[in-house]
Design an enzyme around this catalytic site. Structure first.
Site, PDB file in Angstrom:
ATOM      1  N   ASP A  90       0.944  -1.128   0.080  1.00 42.91           N
ATOM      2  CA  ASP A  90       0.064  -0.128   0.230  1.00 42.91           C
ATOM      3  C   ASP A  90       0.914   1.177   0.041  1.00 42.91           C
ATOM      4  OD1 ASP A  90      -2.184   1.432   0.104  1.00 42.91           O
ATOM      5  OD2 ASP A  90      -2.946   1.000   1.739  1.00 42.91           O
ATOM      6  N   ASP A 272      -8.197  -7.320   1.464  1.00 46.57           N
ATOM      7  CA  ASP A 272      -7.106  -7.306   2.330  1.00 46.57           C
ATOM      8  C   ASP A 272      -7.856  -6.951   3.549  1.00 46.57           C
ATOM      9  OD1 ASP A 272      -6.700  -4.666   1.783  1.00 46.57           O
ATOM     10  OD2 ASP A 272      -5.814  -4.698   3.702  1.00 46.57           O
ATOM     11  N   CYS A 310     -11.310 -28.725  10.187  1.00 42.60           N
ATOM     12  CA  CYS A 310     -10.584 -27.393   9.733  1.00 42.60           C
ATOM     13  C   CYS A 310      -9.285 -28.356   9.518  1.00 42.60           C
ATOM     14  CB  CYS A 310     -10.459 -26.484  10.924  1.00 42.60           C
ATOM     15  SG  CYS A 310      -9.175 -24.938  10.261  1.00 42.60           S
ATOM     16  N   CYS A 312      -6.072 -26.513   9.749  1.00 45.61           N
ATOM     17  CA  CYS A 312      -5.306 -25.647   9.935  1.00 45.61           C
ATOM     18  C   CYS A 312      -4.164 -26.110  11.049  1.00 45.61           C
ATOM     19  CB  CYS A 312      -5.828 -24.099  10.414  1.00 45.61           C
ATOM     20  SG  CYS A 312      -6.355 -24.153  12.122  1.00 45.61           S
ATOM     21  N   CYS A 315      -6.163 -26.588  14.547  1.00 45.25           N
ATOM     22  CA  CYS A 315      -7.100 -27.485  14.902  1.00 45.25           C
ATOM     23  C   CYS A 315      -6.729 -28.877  14.315  1.00 45.25           C
ATOM     24  CB  CYS A 315      -8.271 -27.179  13.394  1.00 45.25           C
ATOM     25  SG  CYS A 315      -9.025 -25.616  14.033  1.00 45.25           S
ATOM     26  N   HIS A 341      -5.623 -19.825  12.477  1.00 46.69           N
ATOM     27  CA  HIS A 341      -6.752 -20.663  12.228  1.00 46.69           C
ATOM     28  C   HIS A 341      -7.665 -19.563  11.340  1.00 46.69           C
ATOM     29  CE1 HIS A 341     -10.703 -22.332  12.588  1.00 46.69           C
ATOM     30  NE2 HIS A 341     -11.084 -21.103  12.867  1.00 46.69           N
TER      31      HIS A 341
HETATM   32  N1  GUN Z   1      -6.520   0.917   2.889  1.00 47.80           N
HETATM   33  C1  GUN Z   1      -7.976   1.078   3.027  1.00 47.80           C
HETATM   34  N2  GUN Z   1      -8.577   2.100   2.697  1.00 47.80           N
HETATM   35  C2  GUN Z   1      -7.774   2.662   1.545  1.00 47.80           C
HETATM   36  C3  GUN Z   1      -7.547   3.711   0.841  1.00 47.80           C
HETATM   37  O1  GUN Z   1      -8.717   4.660   0.753  1.00 47.80           O
HETATM   38  N3  GUN Z   1      -6.327   4.277   0.533  1.00 47.80           N
HETATM   39  C4  GUN Z   1      -5.335   3.565   0.769  1.00 47.80           C
HETATM   40  N4  GUN Z   1      -4.113   3.700  -0.073  1.00 47.80           N
HETATM   41  N5  GUN Z   1      -4.995   2.576   1.333  1.00 47.80           N
HETATM   42  C5  GUN Z   1      -6.452   1.953   2.103  1.00 47.80           C
HETATM   43 ZN    ZN Z   2      -8.560 -24.196  12.195  1.00 52.67          ZN
END
Ligand code: GUN
Ligand code: ZN
Length: 378
Positions: A90, A272, A310, A312, A315, A341
């Site tokens: 990011d 994410d 599960c 993992c 588990c 997990h």
């Molecule tokens: N991670 C969650 N939201 C955002 C966003 O609006 N911009 C960026 N760069 N990362 C994020």
């Molecule tokens: Zn598990």
């Protein structure tokens, strides 16, 4: 980079992206390792074992601690962490807004103080691209502003226009960096980020503007920052159709299993979120029957695994009672097992989602999964 939609089921997309660091099957959940480490003492060997496809790290954090120049000298983030599969970084924009103190946003970029020692830092589109290029991630994110959820329409409009100008600068700088001989990953990809708060018209107009910029992928940012789930789903309903169909779509920072199931149904393929790792560190674990709080006394003699069946590492070997004991004793192993997990649960759900789309039974799958988990909100 090659991105190919394999099949669609309604608006849900099943796609495959080929990168220099290998193939990503989407929809995918990227496991968050902010500082180049998944919190909860999870190693890259663990990530391979629990089926992680993409690791996500943060430009800002790696810049202020250890530093991207050192990581470049080491050979890049992949070699540094011993992870040879895709990494997405990011851009720092969001982290600066959520973490750093005393910031000032100007046309050239953002002035702020480090959250570690308070020293003054400047980051703009070019700086963010140089840092991400030094890290050598597979996918770099554009430097954007995520406007606060309470911002006025007027503020949002001006902010989004600046984010567009920043995006053009990111693209120019990324192309320059990728052409240099000593760049770590000369095939680094750039994803643009759509913003616009919950203002439909701004979101759609911005999406149409950035789709013309021919980026490797498109993210929807600025969501899950305080608006309701319904507002978020509505913004996806109107925004995703304005982005190119033949490029990956990434919903940043989202979310709960239910949020992911709904967003997949609106055409999103990358996700994410810190929930599975953060909840794991607090002893909150996901199951197909909802979330359990392992601190609860009712588990003190429970010899079952977190979830029957599960696969993992937690588990396969340990009972709820033992993991509860570890958590109460504040042993690192307790947090680690819960985190493993939870990440396994998310990664496995994504695999189920991909299979369901391929077999054109996504609606039934989603309904059954949601009904089972009823009551687990985050
Ligand atoms: N991670 C969650 N939201 C955002 C966003 O609006 N911009 C960026 N760069 N990362 C994020
Ligand atoms: Zn598990």
């Amino acid at each position: 980079m090659k991105y190919q939609v394999i099949t669609k089921d309604g608006r849900a997309k099943r796609a495959r992206m080929e990168t220099v660091h290998g193939t990503v099957e989407t929809p995918v959940f990227m496991n968050v390792g902010t500082v180049g480490a998944i919190k909860g003492a999870v190693s890259t060997d663990d990530l391979r074992e629990i089926g992680t496809q993409v690791e996500l790290s943060n430009t800002y954090h790696l810049h202020v601690r250890t530093g991207d120049k050192l990581i470049k000298e080491f050979g890049g983030l992949h070699r540094f962490m011993n992870w040879d599969r895709p990494i997405l970084t990011d851009s720092g924009g969001f982290q600066v807004f959520s973490l750093a103190g005393l910031r000032k946003i100007k046309e050239e970029g953002v002035y702020f103080n480090s959250h570690i020692d308070g020293h003054k830092i400047f980051m703009g589109p070019e700086e963010s691209m140089r840092i991400q290029s030094n890290l050598g991630s597979t996918i770099a994110m554009a430097f954007d502003e995520c406007p606060p959820s309470h911002a006025s329409d007027d503020y949002i409009r001006h902010s989004v226009e600046r984010t567009t100008r920043w995006l053009a600068r990111c693209k120019t700088e990324m192309e320059r960096l990728n052409s240099l001989p000593d760049t770590v990953n000369r095939e680094q990809l750039l994803f643009g980020i759509n913003q616009g708060g919950v203002v439909e018209e701004i979101r759609m107009e911005h999406a149409r503007t950035i789709r013309e910029m021919d980026l490797d992928g498109y993210a929807v940012g600025g969501l899950a920052v305080g608006e309701s789930h319904e507002e978020m789903y509505h913004i996806l309903d109107v925004t995703v159709p304005c982005l190119p169909e033949d490029k990956p779509v990434y919903l940043m920072g989202v979310g709960t299993p239910a949020n992911i199931l709904e967003a997949v149904d609106r055409g999103v393929d990358f996700f994410d979120c810190v929930y599975p790792s953060r909840n794991g560190r607090h002893g909150h674990v996901y199951t197909n029957q909802g979330k359990l709080n392992l601190f609860n006394q009712k588990y003190e003699l429970d010899s079952r695994p977190i979830e029957e069946g599960c696969g993992c590492p937690a588990c396969r070997s340990y009972s709820r009672a033992y993991i509860r004991h570890l958590l109460k004793a504040k042993e690192m192993l307790g947090m680690r097992l819960c985190t493993l997990h939870n990440l396994y649960f998310y990664n496995t759900m994504m695999k189920e989602i991909r299979d369901a789309i391929e077999e054109h039974r996504y609606a039934e799958y989603k309904a059954a999964k949601l009904a089972g988990m009823e009551g687990s909100s985050r």
